[in-house]
Design a protein around this motif. Structure first.
Motif, PDB file in Angstrom:
ATOM      1  N   ASP A   1       0.817  -1.212   0.000  1.00  0.00           N
ATOM      2  CA  ASP A   1       0.000   0.000   0.000  1.00  0.00           C
ATOM      3  C   ASP A   1       0.850   1.261   0.000  1.00  0.00           C
ATOM      4  N   LYS A   2       1.969   1.248   0.709  1.00  0.00           N
ATOM      5  CA  LYS A   2       2.845   2.419   0.736  1.00  0.00           C
ATOM      6  C   LYS A   2       3.499   2.637  -0.630  1.00  0.00           C
ATOM      7  N   ILE A   3       3.855   1.535  -1.287  1.00  0.00           N
ATOM      8  CA  ILE A   3       4.431   1.656  -2.628  1.00  0.00           C
ATOM      9  C   ILE A   3       3.396   2.256  -3.575  1.00  0.00           C
ATOM     10  N   GLN A   4       2.161   1.747  -3.507  1.00  0.00           N
ATOM     11  CA  GLN A   4       1.102   2.260  -4.370  1.00  0.00           C
ATOM     12  C   GLN A   4       0.854   3.749  -4.109  1.00  0.00           C
ATOM     13  N   ALA A   5       0.815   4.113  -2.851  1.00  0.00           N
ATOM     14  CA  ALA A   5       0.597   5.521  -2.498  1.00  0.00           C
ATOM     15  C   ALA A   5       1.706   6.405  -3.046  1.00  0.00           C
ATOM     16  N   GLU A   6       2.936   5.921  -3.026  1.00  0.00           N
ATOM     17  CA  GLU A   6       4.063   6.712  -3.527  1.00  0.00           C
ATOM     18  C   GLU A   6       4.003   6.850  -5.048  1.00  0.00           C
ATOM     19  N   PHE A   7       3.597   5.789  -5.745  1.00  0.00           N
ATOM     20  CA  PHE A   7       3.428   5.890  -7.196  1.00  0.00           C
ATOM     21  C   PHE A   7       2.346   6.916  -7.538  1.00  0.00           C
ATOM     22  N   GLU A   8       1.243   6.885  -6.819  1.00  0.00           N
ATOM     23  CA  GLU A   8       0.152   7.824  -7.099  1.00  0.00           C
ATOM     24  C   GLU A   8       0.572   9.250  -6.760  1.00  0.00           C
ATOM     25  N   ARG A   9       1.345   9.423  -5.698  1.00  0.00           N
ATOM     26  CA  ARG A   9       1.813  10.762  -5.340  1.00  0.00           C
ATOM     27  C   ARG A   9       2.722  11.323  -6.421  1.00  0.00           C
ATOM     28  N   GLN A  10       3.655  10.493  -6.893  1.00  0.00           N
ATOM     29  CA  GLN A  10       4.629  10.996  -7.863  1.00  0.00           C
ATOM     30  C   GLN A  10       4.054  11.130  -9.275  1.00  0.00           C
ATOM     31  N   THR A  11       3.050  10.328  -9.617  1.00  0.00           N
ATOM     32  CA  THR A  11       2.427  10.471 -10.934  1.00  0.00           C
ATOM     33  C   THR A  11       1.298  11.490 -10.907  1.00  0.00           C
ATOM     34  N   GLY A  12       0.929  11.911  -9.712  1.00  0.00           N
ATOM     35  CA  GLY A  12      -0.073  12.965  -9.587  1.00  0.00           C
ATOM     36  C   GLY A  12      -1.482  12.533  -9.916  1.00  0.00           C
ATOM     37  N   GLN A  13      -1.784  11.260  -9.829  1.00  0.00           N
ATOM     38  CA  GLN A  13      -3.134  10.807 -10.112  1.00  0.00           C
ATOM     39  C   GLN A  13      -3.414   9.475  -9.426  1.00  0.00           C
ATOM     40  N   ARG A  14      -4.692   9.240  -9.196  1.00  0.00           N
ATOM     41  CA  ARG A  14      -5.116   7.982  -8.601  1.00  0.00           C
ATOM     42  C   ARG A  14      -5.166   6.914  -9.690  1.00  0.00           C
ATOM     43  N   TRP A  15      -4.595   5.756  -9.418  1.00  0.00           N
ATOM     44  CA  TRP A  15      -4.612   4.670 -10.393  1.00  0.00           C
ATOM     45  C   TRP A  15      -5.936   3.914 -10.247  1.00  0.00           C
ATOM     46  N   GLU A  16      -6.621   3.745 -11.368  1.00  0.00           N
ATOM     47  CA  GLU A  16      -7.927   3.093 -11.332  1.00  0.00           C
ATOM     48  C   GLU A  16      -7.819   1.569 -11.306  1.00  0.00           C
ATOM     49  N   SER A  17      -6.768   1.028 -11.963  1.00  0.00           N
ATOM     50  CA  SER A  17      -6.642  -0.428 -12.051  1.00  0.00           C
ATOM     51  C   SER A  17      -5.685  -0.939 -10.974  1.00  0.00           C
ATOM     52  N   VAL A  18      -6.225  -1.148  -9.788  1.00  0.00           N
ATOM     53  CA  VAL A  18      -5.448  -1.669  -8.669  1.00  0.00           C
ATOM     54  C   VAL A  18      -6.193  -2.869  -8.083  1.00  0.00           C
ATOM     55  N   SER A  19      -5.552  -4.026  -8.143  1.00  0.00           N
ATOM     56  CA  SER A  19      -6.170  -5.244  -7.614  1.00  0.00           C
ATOM     57  C   SER A  19      -5.211  -5.915  -6.635  1.00  0.00           C
ATOM     58  N   ARG A  20      -5.673  -6.983  -6.036  1.00  0.00           N
ATOM     59  CA  ARG A  20      -4.849  -7.709  -5.066  1.00  0.00           C
ATOM     60  C   ARG A  20      -4.840  -9.203  -5.378  1.00  0.00           C
ATOM     61  N   THR A  21      -3.696  -9.826  -5.111  1.00  0.00           N
ATOM     62  CA  THR A  21      -3.597 -11.287  -5.163  1.00  0.00           C
ATOM     63  C   THR A  21      -3.386 -11.765  -3.736  1.00  0.00           C
ATOM     64  N   SER A  22      -4.312 -12.534  -3.241  1.00  0.00           N
ATOM     65  CA  SER A  22      -4.207 -13.020  -1.867  1.00  0.00           C
ATOM     66  C   SER A  22      -3.094 -14.051  -1.754  1.00  0.00           C
ATOM     67  N   LEU A  23      -2.660 -14.272  -0.542  1.00  0.00           N
ATOM     68  CA  LEU A  23      -1.621 -15.268  -0.299  1.00  0.00           C
ATOM     69  C   LEU A  23      -2.119 -16.654  -0.701  1.00  0.00           C
ATOM     70  N   ALA A  24      -3.392 -16.926  -0.447  1.00  0.00           N
ATOM     71  CA  ALA A  24      -3.965 -18.225  -0.820  1.00  0.00           C
ATOM     72  C   ALA A  24      -3.932 -18.407  -2.333  1.00  0.00           C
ATOM     73  N   ARG A  25      -4.272 -17.360  -3.077  1.00  0.00           N
ATOM     74  CA  ARG A  25      -4.259 -17.446  -4.538  1.00  0.00           C
ATOM     75  C   ARG A  25      -2.827 -17.591  -5.048  1.00  0.00           C
ATOM     76  N   LEU A  26      -1.897 -16.910  -4.423  1.00  0.00           N
ATOM     77  CA  LEU A  26      -0.493 -17.001  -4.815  1.00  0.00           C
ATOM     78  C   LEU A  26       0.016 -18.429  -4.627  1.00  0.00           C
ATOM     79  N   ARG A  27      -0.357 -19.051  -3.533  1.00  0.00           N
ATOM     80  CA  ARG A  27       0.038 -20.441  -3.288  1.00  0.00           C
ATOM     81  C   ARG A  27      -0.573 -21.377  -4.329  1.00  0.00           C
ATOM     82  N   GLU A  28      -1.809 -21.096  -4.708  1.00  0.00           N
ATOM     83  CA  GLU A  28      -2.481 -21.912  -5.724  1.00  0.00           C
ATOM     84  C   GLU A  28      -1.766 -21.802  -7.066  1.00  0.00           C
TER      85      GLU A  28
END
Length: 318
Positions: free
Chosen positions: A232-259
């Motif tokens: 989340d901190k990395i995402q916040a820093e990208f949005e701060r430096q690009t000056g805009q909110r990124w619309e395409s942000v998703s998550r991969t859970s640990l369970a899905r990563l293991r799968e």
């Protein structure tokens, strides 16, 4: 002057080896000799680059790592060997270590350990990507006398550049796409901490290990890093430096990563290693109770803001 006075570097023209050599060159005067061992193929394909290194007082030794006589000759007068061999050639370090222990001059060996901590916890011994590094450690720790050869493992955790990279076709493994303003964050909440080290800082950390050789840094694993953060901190820093909110942000859970990891190994896909490593990172397998930067002089390293700025600048040049 450093206790490491005469250095030989394997893998100096590779990705990580080049950063290690780049860190050493500005302080070349602190060493008597700085030599690199490179293959005939590299000598032919990177002749201009090697010539520039020679002009900076770097000795270029050409030979095969499988040629024991060539290795013995290269070790003459060398007291410290640094390996930056890649993942596919890690096992070749065992004969290099054996010959180093038999050498009358070599007294210190730094194996290619840069990356995920392979002894983070009990489960680490069973992780498939760790097996070659574990074999190298077992050999240098159990088959070599400390009177003949000491060692230091510079354990950096994942490379920040690798962690940020959103691989096409492997998006669920996580990363950031600056041009597309797309991100896939690993973990359920985004606040799971991860320790990262830039490739440039790997060079800095190895150099400082050479310059701060003590009983504390010899025959030990030095767990070092650039910084610790969260998705989340990395995402916040990208949005701060690009000056805009990124619309395409998703998550991969640990369970899905293991799968995904299990499926990749069962199918024999090369991506299996990447998925295993990213699962380990997401589980927290890069976090140290206390990092060892202090033991090597607390060198100046990069932070999240600078890393994100570099990634944005890199993409803008493409």
């Amino acid at each position: 002057m450093s206790l490491a006075k005469n250095i030989l570097l394997f893998g100096a023209t590779g990705t990580i080896g080049s950063f290690i050599l780049d860190a050493i060159l500005p302080v070349r005067a602190q060493f008597n000799r700085v030599a690199i061992f490179t293959s005939p193929h590299t000598a032919e394909t990177k002749a201009a680059h090697l010539e520039k290194l020679k002009q900076q007082n770097v000795e270029v030794i050409i030979g095969s790592v499988e040629d024991e006589e060539a290795i013995k000759a290269a070790y003459e007068g060398i007291d410290t060997v640094i390996s930056a061999l890649g993942r596919n050639t890690l096992a070749q370090q065992i004969p290099l270590i054996r010959l180093a222990a038999a050498s009358p001059s070599v007294k210190w060996f730094l194996p290619s350990e840069y990356g995920t901590d392979i002894k983070y916890g009990p489960a680490s011994a069973h992780e498939k990507p760790h097996q070659q590094k574990l074999k190298v450690r077992a050999y240098i720790e159990n088959e070599v006398s400390r009177d003949d050869l000491s060692y230091s493992y510079v354990v950096t955790g994942p490379f920040a550049e690798m962690y940020l990279n959103l691989v096409p076709g492997l998006e669920e493994a996580g990363g950031w796409d600056v041009r597309g303003r797309k991100a896939v964050l690993l973990g359920e909440k985004g606040d799971e901490e991860i320790s990262l080290t830039t490739m440039k800082d790997v060079g800095t950390l190895v150099l400082n290990t050479l310059l701060h050789a003590t009983a504390e840094t010899r025959n030990s694993a030095l767990c070092v890093n650039s910084f610790t953060t969260t998705p989340d901190k990395i995402q916040a820093e990208f949005e701060r430096q690009t000056g805009q909110r990124w619309e395409s942000v998703s998550r991969t859970s640990l369970a899905r990563l293991r799968e995904l990891e299990t499926q990749a190994w069962e199918a024999g896909k090369p991506a299996a290693t990447v998925l295993t490593l990213r699962r380990i990172w997401t589980e927290g397998g890069t976090l140290y109770a206390e990092r060892d930067n202090r033991a090597i002089g607390e060198p100046q390293v990069m932070g999240l803001e600078e890393v994100v700025a570099n990634e944005i600048a890199r993409v803008s040049k493409l």
